[in-house]
Structures are given as C-alpha cells and as structure tokens.
Motif scaffolding. Structure first.
Motif, PDB file in Angstrom:
ATOM      1  N   GLU A   6      96.777 100.879  62.888  1.00 19.19           N
ATOM      2  CA  GLU A   6      96.696  99.559  64.038  1.00 19.19           C
ATOM      3  C   GLU A   6      98.266  98.972  64.010  1.00 19.19           C
ATOM      4  O   GLU A   6      98.606  98.964  63.464  1.00 19.19           O
ATOM      5  CB  GLU A   6      95.748  99.118  63.854  1.00 19.19           C
ATOM      6  CG  GLU A   6      94.269 100.002  63.694  1.00 19.19           C
ATOM      7  CD  GLU A   6      93.448  99.056  63.540  1.00 19.19           C
ATOM      8  OE1 GLU A   6      91.728  99.561  63.126  1.00 19.19           O
ATOM      9  OE2 GLU A   6      93.812  98.569  62.185  1.00 19.19           O
ATOM     10  N   SER A   7      98.418  98.911  65.768  1.00 18.83           N
ATOM     11  CA  SER A   7      99.024  98.029  65.841  1.00 18.83           C
ATOM     12  C   SER A   7      99.436  97.154  67.009  1.00 18.83           C
ATOM     13  O   SER A   7      98.388  97.545  67.649  1.00 18.83           O
ATOM     14  CB  SER A   7     101.153  98.367  65.841  1.00 18.83           C
ATOM     15  OG  SER A   7     101.351  99.616  66.576  1.00 18.83           O
ATOM     16  N   SER A  21      97.892  99.956  69.448  1.00 19.41           N
ATOM     17  CA  SER A  21      97.857 101.423  69.722  1.00 19.41           C
ATOM     18  C   SER A  21      97.851 102.118  68.164  1.00 19.41           C
ATOM     19  O   SER A  21      97.939 101.433  66.983  1.00 19.41           O
ATOM     20  CB  SER A  21      99.158 101.753  69.714  1.00 19.41           C
ATOM     21  OG  SER A  21     100.370 101.481  68.144  1.00 19.41           O
ATOM     22  N   CYS A  22      96.989 102.884  67.994  1.00 20.13           N
ATOM     23  CA  CYS A  22      96.258 104.067  66.560  1.00 20.13           C
ATOM     24  C   CYS A  22      96.989 105.118  65.984  1.00 20.13           C
ATOM     25  O   CYS A  22      96.923 105.731  67.237  1.00 20.13           O
ATOM     26  CB  CYS A  22      94.759 102.951  66.552  1.00 20.13           C
ATOM     27  SG  CYS A  22      94.688 103.699  65.248  1.00 20.13           S
ATOM     28  N   GLY A  72      95.566 108.370  75.457  1.00 16.01           N
ATOM     29  CA  GLY A  72      95.390 108.866  74.551  1.00 16.01           C
ATOM     30  C   GLY A  72      96.010 110.524  74.150  1.00 16.01           C
ATOM     31  O   GLY A  72      95.640 110.914  75.359  1.00 16.01           O
ATOM     32  N   ASP A  73      95.801 111.122  73.334  1.00 16.31           N
ATOM     33  CA  ASP A  73      95.865 112.294  73.361  1.00 16.31           C
ATOM     34  C   ASP A  73      94.971 112.505  71.428  1.00 16.31           C
ATOM     35  O   ASP A  73      96.182 112.358  70.608  1.00 16.31           O
ATOM     36  CB  ASP A  73      97.243 112.692  72.924  1.00 16.31           C
ATOM     37  CG  ASP A  73      97.740 114.035  72.346  1.00 16.31           C
ATOM     38  OD1 ASP A  73      96.673 115.341  72.730  1.00 16.31           O
ATOM     39  OD2 ASP A  73      98.782 115.178  73.229  1.00 16.31           O
ATOM     40  N   ASN A  74      94.519 113.286  71.673  1.00 13.70           N
ATOM     41  CA  ASN A  74      93.344 113.271  70.244  1.00 13.70           C
ATOM     42  C   ASN A  74      93.736 115.075  69.633  1.00 13.70           C
ATOM     43  O   ASN A  74      93.468 114.298  68.599  1.00 13.70           O
ATOM     44  CB  ASN A  74      92.015 113.706  70.843  1.00 13.70           C
ATOM     45  CG  ASN A  74      91.313 115.192  71.956  1.00 13.70           C
ATOM     46  OD1 ASN A  74      91.765 115.045  71.857  1.00 13.70           O
ATOM     47  ND2 ASN A  74      90.469 114.770  71.892  1.00 13.70           N
ATOM     48  N   LEU A  81      95.634 100.587  73.245  1.00 13.13           N
ATOM     49  CA  LEU A  81      94.377 100.204  74.335  1.00 13.13           C
ATOM     50  C   LEU A  81      95.421  99.242  75.226  1.00 13.13           C
ATOM     51  O   LEU A  81      96.073  98.461  74.314  1.00 13.13           O
ATOM     52  CB  LEU A  81      93.222  99.795  73.687  1.00 13.13           C
ATOM     53  CG  LEU A  81      92.207  98.517  74.178  1.00 13.13           C
ATOM     54  CD1 LEU A  81      91.381  99.274  75.206  1.00 13.13           C
ATOM     55  CD2 LEU A  81      92.104  97.783  73.066  1.00 13.13           C
ATOM     56  N   GLN A  82      95.361  99.348  76.510  1.00 15.28           N
ATOM     57  CA  GLN A  82      95.656  98.628  77.158  1.00 15.28           C
ATOM     58  C   GLN A  82      95.336  96.999  78.104  1.00 15.28           C
ATOM     59  O   GLN A  82      94.729  97.596  78.308  1.00 15.28           O
ATOM     60  CB  GLN A  82      96.725  99.482  78.455  1.00 15.28           C
ATOM     61  CG  GLN A  82      98.012  98.643  79.803  1.00 15.28           C
ATOM     62  CD  GLN A  82      98.793  97.735  78.300  1.00 15.28           C
ATOM     63  OE1 GLN A  82      99.559  98.429  77.875  1.00 15.28           O
ATOM     64  NE2 GLN A  82      98.948  96.037  79.016  1.00 15.28           N
TER      65      GLN A  82
END
Length: 119
Positions: A6-7, A21-22, A72-74, A81-82
């Motif tokens: 995570e960041s 983001s993750c 995202g793009d799985n 997460l915005q």
C-alpha cells in the motif's frame, strides 16, 4: 507468499484529497478481487469499496459514497482509492485486501496505511 503493498496515506486538512494505491507482491494473479477497508480508533473495521472478480466496482460504507472512488485493474492486480472532500471522521488506518469474498472475507491483507484528516 502474497503481500499487498500500500502507498499514499498521510496527513491532510479537511476538504482535501488523498489517493491510496495497492498492488500485489510475491505472486501475480490472473485475476483477483481487490478492495479497501478502514478502521478508526475504537471502531470496527469496515469495508469501504473495491472491485470483485469481474472488475465490477462495489462500495460499502454509505458515508463515503459520492466522495470516494475505487478504480483499478484486477488483471494487473492493482486497486486505487481516490478520496475527496475528506472529513475528520475519515481518519483511520486503511487496509488493502484481496481475494476471497472481497467485501466480507478477503484472503489477503495489507499492513495498513494511516490517513489523518485534521479539522
């Protein structure tokens, strides 16, 4: 071993924005559900939002609807997460999660990133 990296957490004033983001590390999945939970001090962990196995975006907490956006793009194993119009009550540790029944019983958890919203 699967890890979720995570960041993006930090300190922001009320009304401001942050983006979390993750991504997965240690293993790449062909397709995996991913999402975000949060836990404020003295509160239970709650599902914020995420994307299921098909990429459909789902939201949990009513309090974030209209302010938070999941993307995202799985297939790329990433989720964002915005968070806009942040409020002090959004202060929490935000956890990335992946796999399983994403909104209720994920298979994997990140270590969490602290978001602090000052008034």
């Amino acid at each position: 071993q699967v890890q979720l990296v995570e960041s993006g957490g930090g300190l922001v004033q009320a009304g401001g924005s942050l983006r979390l983001s993750c991504t997965t590390s240690g293993r790449t999945f062909r397709r995996i559900a991913m999402g975000w939970f949060r836990q404020g001090s003295g509160k239970e962990r709650e599902f914020v939002g995420g994307m299921d196995w098909s990429g459909t975006i789902i939201y949990g907490a009513d309090s974030v609807k209209g302010r938070f956006t999941v993307a995202g793009d799985n297939a790329q194993n990433t989720v964002l997460l915005q968070m806009n119009s942040l409020k002090p009550e959004d202060t929490a540790v935000y956890y990335c999660a992946a796999g399983g029944a994403i909104a209720v019983r994920p298979d994997y958890w990140g270590k969490g990133t602290l978001v602090t919203v000052s008034s």
